[in-house]
Structure formats: C-alpha cells, structure tokens
Design a protein around this motif. Sequence first.
Motif, PDB file in Angstrom:
ATOM      1  N   THR A   1       0.716  -3.152  -8.198  1.00 44.17           N
ATOM      2  CA  THR A   1       0.279  -3.960  -7.062  1.00 44.17           C
ATOM      3  C   THR A   1       1.270  -5.117  -6.934  1.00 44.17           C
ATOM      4  O   THR A   1       1.789  -5.598  -7.941  1.00 44.17           O
ATOM      5  CB  THR A   1      -1.130  -4.552  -7.282  1.00 44.17           C
ATOM      6  OG1 THR A   1      -1.135  -5.251  -8.509  1.00 44.17           O
ATOM      7  CG2 THR A   1      -2.194  -3.483  -7.277  1.00 44.17           C
TER       8      THR A   1
ATOM      9  N   TYR B   1       0.611  -8.073  -6.242  1.00 40.92           N
ATOM     10  CA  TYR B   1       0.021  -9.237  -6.907  1.00 40.92           C
ATOM     11  C   TYR B   1      -0.340  -8.790  -8.317  1.00 40.92           C
ATOM     12  O   TYR B   1      -0.997  -7.776  -8.507  1.00 40.92           O
ATOM     13  CB  TYR B   1      -1.192  -9.770  -6.127  1.00 40.92           C
ATOM     14  CG  TYR B   1      -2.114  -8.684  -5.638  1.00 40.92           C
ATOM     15  CD1 TYR B   1      -3.146  -8.213  -6.443  1.00 40.92           C
ATOM     16  CD2 TYR B   1      -1.929  -8.083  -4.404  1.00 40.92           C
ATOM     17  CE1 TYR B   1      -3.977  -7.192  -6.023  1.00 40.92           C
ATOM     18  CE2 TYR B   1      -2.752  -7.051  -3.977  1.00 40.92           C
ATOM     19  CZ  TYR B   1      -3.771  -6.613  -4.802  1.00 40.92           C
ATOM     20  OH  TYR B   1      -4.578  -5.589  -4.395  1.00 40.92           O
TER      21      TYR B   1
ATOM     22  N   SER C   1      -4.583  -9.431  -9.883  1.00 43.43           N
ATOM     23  CA  SER C   1      -5.126  -8.076  -9.832  1.00 43.43           C
ATOM     24  C   SER C   1      -6.182  -7.810 -10.900  1.00 43.43           C
ATOM     25  O   SER C   1      -6.070  -8.268 -12.036  1.00 43.43           O
ATOM     26  CB  SER C   1      -3.975  -7.089 -10.014  1.00 43.43           C
ATOM     27  OG  SER C   1      -4.486  -5.817 -10.266  1.00 43.43           O
TER      28      SER C   1
ATOM     29  N   SER D   1      -3.639 -10.906   5.985  1.00 35.28           N
ATOM     30  CA  SER D   1      -4.324  -9.722   5.465  1.00 35.28           C
ATOM     31  C   SER D   1      -4.813 -10.045   4.049  1.00 35.28           C
ATOM     32  O   SER D   1      -4.381 -11.039   3.446  1.00 35.28           O
ATOM     33  CB  SER D   1      -3.353  -8.547   5.402  1.00 35.28           C
ATOM     34  OG  SER D   1      -2.360  -8.830   4.430  1.00 35.28           O
TER      35      SER D   1
ATOM     36  N   GLU E   1      -4.064  -8.466   1.407  1.00 38.83           N
ATOM     37  CA  GLU E   1      -2.937  -8.406   0.468  1.00 38.83           C
ATOM     38  C   GLU E   1      -2.111  -9.692   0.512  1.00 38.83           C
ATOM     39  O   GLU E   1      -1.709 -10.234  -0.518  1.00 38.83           O
ATOM     40  CB  GLU E   1      -2.055  -7.188   0.749  1.00 38.83           C
ATOM     41  CG  GLU E   1      -0.962  -7.079  -0.298  1.00 38.83           C
ATOM     42  CD  GLU E   1      -0.285  -5.718  -0.311  1.00 38.83           C
ATOM     43  OE1 GLU E   1      -0.993  -4.714  -0.410  1.00 38.83           O
ATOM     44  OE2 GLU E   1       0.955  -5.697  -0.242  1.00 38.83           O
ATOM     45  N   GLU E   2      -1.873 -10.204   1.717  1.00 42.67           N
ATOM     46  CA  GLU E   2      -1.129 -11.469   1.819  1.00 42.67           C
ATOM     47  C   GLU E   2      -1.907 -12.617   1.171  1.00 42.67           C
ATOM     48  O   GLU E   2      -1.322 -13.496   0.524  1.00 42.67           O
ATOM     49  CB  GLU E   2      -0.859 -11.804   3.294  1.00 42.67           C
ATOM     50  CG  GLU E   2       0.193 -10.931   3.925  1.00 42.67           C
ATOM     51  CD  GLU E   2       0.187 -10.981   5.446  1.00 42.67           C
ATOM     52  OE1 GLU E   2       1.224 -10.649   6.036  1.00 42.67           O
ATOM     53  OE2 GLU E   2      -0.842 -11.333   6.057  1.00 42.67           O
TER      54      GLU E   2
ATOM     55  N   LEU F   1      -3.951 -12.368  -1.337  1.00 39.74           N
ATOM     56  CA  LEU F   1      -3.805 -12.255  -2.787  1.00 39.74           C
ATOM     57  C   LEU F   1      -2.407 -12.660  -3.251  1.00 39.74           C
ATOM     58  O   LEU F   1      -2.229 -13.194  -4.349  1.00 39.74           O
ATOM     59  CB  LEU F   1      -4.152 -10.829  -3.239  1.00 39.74           C
ATOM     60  CG  LEU F   1      -5.650 -10.514  -3.122  1.00 39.74           C
ATOM     61  CD1 LEU F   1      -5.927  -9.032  -3.316  1.00 39.74           C
ATOM     62  CD2 LEU F   1      -6.459 -11.327  -4.133  1.00 39.74           C
ATOM     63  N   MET F   2      -1.428 -12.439  -2.405  1.00 42.38           N
ATOM     64  CA  MET F   2      -0.070 -12.888  -2.761  1.00 42.38           C
ATOM     65  C   MET F   2      -0.015 -14.421  -2.786  1.00 42.38           C
ATOM     66  O   MET F   2       0.707 -15.013  -3.596  1.00 42.38           O
ATOM     67  CB  MET F   2       0.966 -12.340  -1.771  1.00 42.38           C
ATOM     68  CG  MET F   2       1.191 -10.840  -1.859  1.00 42.38           C
ATOM     69  SD  MET F   2       1.488 -10.240  -3.528  1.00 42.38           S
ATOM     70  CE  MET F   2       3.118 -10.889  -3.837  1.00 42.38           C
TER      71      MET F   2
ATOM     72  N   LYS G   1     -10.470  -5.713  -5.836  1.00 42.42           N
ATOM     73  CA  LYS G   1      -9.038  -5.844  -6.094  1.00 42.42           C
ATOM     74  C   LYS G   1      -8.693  -6.956  -7.070  1.00 42.42           C
ATOM     75  O   LYS G   1      -7.633  -6.939  -7.676  1.00 42.42           O
ATOM     76  CB  LYS G   1      -8.293  -6.101  -4.783  1.00 42.42           C
ATOM     77  CG  LYS G   1      -8.297  -4.896  -3.863  1.00 42.42           C
ATOM     78  CD  LYS G   1      -7.449  -5.161  -2.642  1.00 42.42           C
ATOM     79  CE  LYS G   1      -7.507  -4.028  -1.652  1.00 42.42           C
ATOM     80  NZ  LYS G   1      -7.026  -2.740  -2.145  1.00 42.42           N
ATOM     81  N   THR G   2      -9.551  -7.978  -7.138  1.00 44.01           N
ATOM     82  CA  THR G   2      -9.189  -9.123  -7.959  1.00 44.01           C
ATOM     83  C   THR G   2     -10.339  -9.561  -8.853  1.00 44.01           C
ATOM     84  O   THR G   2     -11.505  -9.273  -8.564  1.00 44.01           O
ATOM     85  CB  THR G   2      -8.722 -10.312  -7.076  1.00 44.01           C
ATOM     86  OG1 THR G   2      -8.442 -11.436  -7.911  1.00 44.01           O
ATOM     87  CG2 THR G   2      -9.765 -10.712  -6.056  1.00 44.01           C
TER      88      THR G   2
END
Length: 350
Positions: A80, A82, A86, A226, A228-229, A231-232, A274-275
């Motif tokens: 992933t 991140y 994660s 998003s 994903e962004e 989490l980044m 996811k996290t």
Amino acid sequence: MYPAVFLLEGTAMLVVMEEKASSKQIEEVMQRIRALEYECHRIEGEKGIVIGATGNGRGWHRLQVLECLPGVERVVPISTPYKLASRETKGVTTDFLVNDIEIGNGHVVVMAGPCAVENEAQLMETARVVREAGGSILRGGAFKPRTSPYSFQGLGEEGLRLLAQAREAFGLSVITEVVSPQNVELVATYADILQIGARNAQNFSLLKEVGQIAKPVLLKRGMMTSIEEFLMSAEYVLSEGNSKVMLCERGIRTFETSTRNTLDISAIPVLKEKTHLPVIVDPSHAAGDWKYVPPLSMAAVAAGVDGLLIEVHPWPEKALSDGSQSLKPERFQKLMTDIRHLGQVLGRNA
Ligand code: PEP
Ligand code: MN
C-alpha cells in the motif's frame, strides 16, 4: 522471495519479530535497517514487535536478509502506498490517551464547542454546557481558515489563552486548529489536540511540522481528497514520528447542494478496514445545518466511529462563524443523551 515488490518505488518492509524476541535482538534489527539508510519505525503489534522500514535506502533485497537474524520471524513487503497508516502494518487498532480521555478502544469521544472562539463569555458558557452534557473535549478555532479574507479570522493567541482558561475552569481537554507551520509550536503549548482543517489536508509542510510534536493530531479529510489521499496525508504525520493521529471525515464535495457537503458515511467502515487509526466524524461541517447534525451523529456512531466533533454555540444567531450549523445547548444535551443510549445498544462506551 518477493522480487516484483522490491522494484516498486515506495515499498516498505515489515520485520515481524518473534513473540519472545529480546530487546537486544530488536535493537540489532533496528541498527541494521538504519545502516542500510532506511527509516525505522518500532510498532507494537498484536503479538510482539513489528519493525517497519520506509524510505529510499540501499536496496530492499538487503532487508530481506534480515530474516536470518535471531529473533526475526519473517520479513514482509507491503505494497500500500501508505505504510505506517496501514492495517497491514499494525494488526492492533490504535488507541491513546488525551490527558485522561481514552481515544479508541471502544470509546466514543465527543469534542464539542464553537466554530471560533469569539470572547470569554461565549467560550466559558459553551464549555459549561459541554461539560454538563458529558462531553470531554472542548473545540474552538483561534486561527480560522475562512473562505473570505473579510470574514472573522479568529482571535489568534488570545483565543488560545481563552481555551486554556476554559480547560482550567471546567476540566476539559482542548482541540484547536493550526493553519500554518510557523504556529505549530505556539498552538501546541496551549492545545491538547491539534486540528488540521480540511483546507490544509494536503498542506504537506504543515503535516510534517505537526508530525514532529508530541501532541495528538486530528486530521480532517479534504473536501476533494480520496480516502487513499487522506491516508497519505496521515502518513506524512506518522512518518515524522507522531503516532497519535485521528482521521476525521467532515463531508466531501459532491453534486448535491441540499447540504453544505456530503457526509461520506462509507468512509467509516472503509477507513476501519484500511487503517488502524481512530476515526472521528464531524457532522456539522458536512451538514451545514444544525437540523441534520443529530441524525448524522447517530449514523456515524452506528457505523462505528471513535468520536464526534460537533459545533455548539450558546447563541448561534450571533455566531461570528458557522452559526447555522451550530447546535444550541439544549439540542446538544439531547443529542448526548441519545448517543449514550445508542452506545449502550451497540455495546460502545459512549
Ligand atoms: C472547523 O472545524 O471549524 C473547520 C474549519 O472545519 P473544516 O476544516 O472541516 O472546514
Ligand atoms: Mn466551523
């Protein structure tokens, strides 16, 4: 063993230590990782220690060899983008204390207060209401990121002083927003939690700065980011060494205009999958209208959030910002009672 993964830029490696690994063996692994010029992160896993290696070191294949060291169970690459955020990296869900308040671990924490700290009377009255209703954290912006430069921008340090005064008087912890890297240190001297607002969700220099302090961070999702962004962005804070990060869904921009933003309820279970980080919902900025705040709060609790961030104002009609989405004291009290009842049904500590 994982040849394709080695080639992926930004791949991280996890060294899973045996449950009985000694501190000397853990230290040895960490030294080897650092010697290969990777950053090293010690993570308390479900069954012992997991050591994460991130960054651009001298070749992932060299890390794979760590599998031969005593005390090492296995070395696992993760793919992933991140790494530290994660759930793959850290099996256990993150929980931590803010003073004596537990974040995560089945609790539903309620952070409430005005959008902006306006004056002493307003803040003290709100703090009293929050305390009496059973809230544990007082929110209030001292530095306000307003869409218009002509709108009230906040009281600045005077607002921080008032928050500290309210904490003293009512035994509440305090969360407030920091909008620029230069102010992180100042805000951290007054606040118990630093809030990163939606407009700064991808302000990477600010994220790095709050990653270097010892206080917890509540990171809001940007209105156009998003998951994903999002989490980044959390990864920026975590990779600087601050592991106390809460993720806050506060509504995203969609085609719908009947609410200020659209609360992405799906983000709650998706983030939970996811996290390992705690997930908070801010129904006020999603709704933009106080009437929708109670049902959205209840929906968020039912969907499994670890806490809520709610705007409350003793006199919303006079508020200098976000009055239309702020709950009056009696409505907040009623909501707190409803949350407690729902918490009992769900077996949550609300
Ligand atoms: C706030 O919490 O008052 C705020 C400005 O929120 P957001 O960053 O979500 O717009
Ligand atoms: Mn607001």
